[in-house]
Design a protein around this motif. Structure first.
Motif, PDB file in Angstrom:
ATOM      1  N   ALA A  67       0.892  -1.028   0.003  1.00  0.00           N
ATOM      2  CA  ALA A  67      -0.067   0.033  -0.136  1.00  0.00           C
ATOM      3  C   ALA A  67       0.626   1.111  -0.134  1.00  0.00           C
ATOM      4  O   ALA A  67       0.555   2.334  -0.414  1.00  0.00           O
ATOM      5  CB  ALA A  67      -0.997   0.079   1.213  1.00  0.00           C
ATOM      6  N   VAL A  68       1.873   1.157   0.585  1.00  0.00           N
ATOM      7  CA  VAL A  68       2.941   2.394   0.806  1.00  0.00           C
ATOM      8  C   VAL A  68       3.624   2.441  -0.716  1.00  0.00           C
ATOM      9  O   VAL A  68       3.720   3.767  -1.268  1.00  0.00           O
ATOM     10  CB  VAL A  68       3.940   1.961   1.820  1.00  0.00           C
ATOM     11  N   VAL A  69       4.116   1.463  -1.429  1.00  0.00           N
ATOM     12  CA  VAL A  69       4.435   1.476  -2.733  1.00  0.00           C
ATOM     13  C   VAL A  69       3.430   2.092  -3.548  1.00  0.00           C
ATOM     14  O   VAL A  69       3.703   3.002  -4.436  1.00  0.00           O
ATOM     15  CB  VAL A  69       4.875   0.068  -3.237  1.00  0.00           C
ATOM     16  N   ASN A  70       2.105   1.875  -3.633  1.00  0.00           N
ATOM     17  CA  ASN A  70       0.883   2.399  -4.382  1.00  0.00           C
ATOM     18  C   ASN A  70       0.794   3.822  -4.161  1.00  0.00           C
ATOM     19  O   ASN A  70       0.676   4.471  -4.968  1.00  0.00           O
ATOM     20  CB  ASN A  70      -0.229   1.581  -3.903  1.00  0.00           C
ATOM     21  N   ALA A  71       1.132   4.173  -2.873  1.00  0.00           N
ATOM     22  CA  ALA A  71       0.866   5.509  -2.563  1.00  0.00           C
ATOM     23  C   ALA A  71       1.947   6.542  -3.209  1.00  0.00           C
ATOM     24  O   ALA A  71       1.824   7.368  -3.619  1.00  0.00           O
ATOM     25  CB  ALA A  71       0.715   5.808  -1.143  1.00  0.00           C
ATOM     26  N   TRP A  72       3.137   5.940  -2.954  1.00  0.00           N
ATOM     27  CA  TRP A  72       4.239   6.568  -3.626  1.00  0.00           C
ATOM     28  C   TRP A  72       3.945   6.529  -5.129  1.00  0.00           C
ATOM     29  O   TRP A  72       4.516   7.730  -5.617  1.00  0.00           O
ATOM     30  CB  TRP A  72       5.592   5.756  -3.217  1.00  0.00           C
ATOM     31  N   ILE A  73       3.946   5.667  -5.704  1.00  0.00           N
ATOM     32  CA  ILE A  73       3.407   5.763  -7.356  1.00  0.00           C
ATOM     33  C   ILE A  73       2.505   6.898  -7.589  1.00  0.00           C
ATOM     34  O   ILE A  73       2.657   7.434  -8.562  1.00  0.00           O
ATOM     35  CB  ILE A  73       2.974   4.520  -7.823  1.00  0.00           C
ATOM     36  N   GLY A  74       1.402   6.760  -6.728  1.00  0.00           N
ATOM     37  CA  GLY A  74       0.541   7.838  -6.943  1.00  0.00           C
ATOM     38  C   GLY A  74       0.980   9.237  -6.614  1.00  0.00           C
ATOM     39  O   GLY A  74       0.637  10.350  -7.401  1.00  0.00           O
ATOM     40  N   ALA A  75       1.898   9.593  -5.759  1.00  0.00           N
ATOM     41  CA  ALA A  75       2.465  10.874  -5.493  1.00  0.00           C
ATOM     42  C   ALA A  75       3.230  11.100  -6.859  1.00  0.00           C
ATOM     43  O   ALA A  75       3.343  12.200  -7.318  1.00  0.00           O
ATOM     44  CB  ALA A  75       3.487  10.516  -4.219  1.00  0.00           C
ATOM     45  N   GLN A  76       4.020  10.059  -7.365  1.00  0.00           N
ATOM     46  CA  GLN A  76       4.717  10.546  -8.567  1.00  0.00           C
ATOM     47  C   GLN A  76       3.820  10.947  -9.728  1.00  0.00           C
ATOM     48  O   GLN A  76       4.333  11.935 -10.428  1.00  0.00           O
ATOM     49  CB  GLN A  76       5.647   9.283  -8.863  1.00  0.00           C
ATOM     50  N   ARG A  77       2.819  10.250  -9.874  1.00  0.00           N
ATOM     51  CA  ARG A  77       2.080  10.724 -11.064  1.00  0.00           C
ATOM     52  C   ARG A  77       1.392  12.039 -10.796  1.00  0.00           C
ATOM     53  O   ARG A  77       1.099  12.552 -11.839  1.00  0.00           O
ATOM     54  CB  ARG A  77       0.837   9.513 -11.071  1.00  0.00           C
ATOM     55  N   ALA A  78       0.954  12.103  -9.628  1.00  0.00           N
ATOM     56  CA  ALA A  78       0.643  13.665  -9.360  1.00  0.00           C
ATOM     57  C   ALA A  78       1.558  14.839  -9.540  1.00  0.00           C
ATOM     58  O   ALA A  78       0.916  15.706 -10.003  1.00  0.00           O
ATOM     59  CB  ALA A  78       0.152  13.544  -7.864  1.00  0.00           C
ATOM     60  N   LEU A  79       2.763  14.298  -9.326  1.00  0.00           N
ATOM     61  CA  LEU A  79       3.840  15.307  -9.674  1.00  0.00           C
ATOM     62  C   LEU A  79       4.302  15.398 -11.220  1.00  0.00           C
ATOM     63  O   LEU A  79       5.181  16.104 -11.335  1.00  0.00           O
ATOM     64  CB  LEU A  79       4.922  15.294  -8.690  1.00  0.00           C
ATOM     65  N   GLY A  80       3.768  14.397 -11.937  1.00  0.00           N
ATOM     66  CA  GLY A  80       4.082  14.301 -13.229  1.00  0.00           C
ATOM     67  C   GLY A  80       5.360  13.397 -13.469  1.00  0.00           C
ATOM     68  O   GLY A  80       5.909  13.435 -14.475  1.00  0.00           O
TER      69      GLY A  80
END
Length: 353
Positions: free
Chosen positions: A319-332
């Motif tokens: 779930a942490v990995v998933n959240a980190w990926i989401g953060a990268q996508r939000a930042l482009g």
């Protein structure tokens, strides 16, 4: 498609693979040259880039197969240097392939590591758990383990990769474990446990707990399959994870149960992970987004002792990995976040090999 027996692969398919692979590599170079004629239409020269990278891969395959045969002939003389020779060969091949990808398709790596001095197992065996998505992520991971972190990888792979002669021969000789990923192998966890028990100094057991390359369509199919089987808890986890597949715990639990693991490394990556189809990769050439890698270090003392707690621990980290990926996508996915899911003390560095 089933995998032919070892004898058929080694004495029939592998030798037959070399001549057409060498011919296709030459054809790739010719296609790349012709692709230059399309420069007025396609200024990104995607055909030339893709053809040259394919030629580089096929050339590496041929060289590795021939070299592996030479090592087999020289085995009586090599003795204790047998494994070291294969490690050197795999490292050199991956160095060349990553360099080719950097030159031809713009591959760039940016790695966010834990703070200096916090990730030290004293050379004792570690367990590497990596997400699996996008083009070439497993090659990059093994390249980094060998070249940057100086760990000998013992990799758990899908059995169909034995149809790739170089992977079959070289990683097989380095103790790779080739398993079916459809859940039909009742002995898979036991084989992973046996591999973990044999780990030595400076070695790393590499597992991709998702069991397959993540794609949005595969995620939806998995959710439907879990619901059909009445596995509502796992289906709920899969629904909550939108960038990764829910981890399969059996192999991880078997490795941890051996007591050989000094620490676990959780690896996430983003940037190229959304390129799941050949057409998407083609349209993205050359890559303008770097491949961002972030990894967490978990000492064995911080891993729960019971099997049920370890299952929850693994799901939590995914779930942490998933959240980190989401953060990268939000930042482009332009750079690792400062003060985001990663600690500000973590080190973010470009990696050029």
């Amino acid at each position: 498609m089933g995998v032919p027996p070892w004898a058929i692969r080694r004495f029939l398919l592998d030798p037959l693979f070399v001549p057409p692979a060498a011919a296709l590599a030459l054809i790739g170079v010719a296609v790349a040259a012709l692709g230059l004629l399309a420069a007025p239409v396609d200024r990104r020269l995607r055909l030339s880039r893709a053809a040259l990278l394919a030629a580089a891969y096929l050339t590496a395959e041929v060289v590795l197969i021939v070299a592996a045969f030479g090592l087999w002939l020289a085995r009586p003389a090599l003795r204790r240097r047998w494994e070291a020779a294969h490690v050197w060969l795999v490292r050199r091949a991956l160095d060349r392939l990553v360099a080719a990808a950097r030159l031809l398709v713009g591959l760039r790596l940016e790695i966010t590591e834990p703070p200096a001095g916090t990730a030290d197992a004293g050379g004792r065996p570690v367990l590497v758990l990596s997400r699996h998505a996008g083009p070439g992520d497993s090659f990059v991971l093994i390249h980094l383990l060998l070249s940057r972190y100086h760990r000998i990888p013992r990799v758990v792979l899908i059995d169909r990769l034995q149809l790739d002669p170089a992977i079959d021969i070289l990683l097989g000789r380095l103790g790779a474990c080739f398993l079916r990923n459809d859940g039909s192998d009742d002995h898979a966890a036991a084989q992973i446990g046996e591999l973990a028990r044999g780990l030595g100094t400076g070695e790393a057991l590499v597992i991709f707990p998702e069991g397959a390359n993540f794609t949005p369509s595969r995620r939806l199919r998995l959710i439907a399959r879990l619901r059909a089987r009445g596995q509502w808890d796992r289906a709920a986890v899969a629904e909550d994870l939108d960038a990764v597949l829910p981890p399969r715990p059996a192999g991880v639990l078997a490795a941890l149960a051996t007591g050989r693991i000094a620490a676990t490394v959780i690896v996430a990556h983003a940037g190229l992970d959304e390129l799941s189809a050949p057409g998407e990769v083609w349209r993205a050439l050359p890559f303008t987004t770097p491949l961002l890698l972030r990894w967490w270090w978990v000492p064995a003392t911080e891993i729960p002792g019971s099997e049920s707690d370890r299952r929850q621990w693994l799901t939590m980290h995914w779930a942490v990995v998933n959240a980190w990926i989401g953060a990268q996508r939000a930042l482009g996915t332009s750079r690792p976040p400062a003060g985001g899911p990663a600690s500000p003390a973590d080190r973010s560095i470009p990696w050029s090999g």
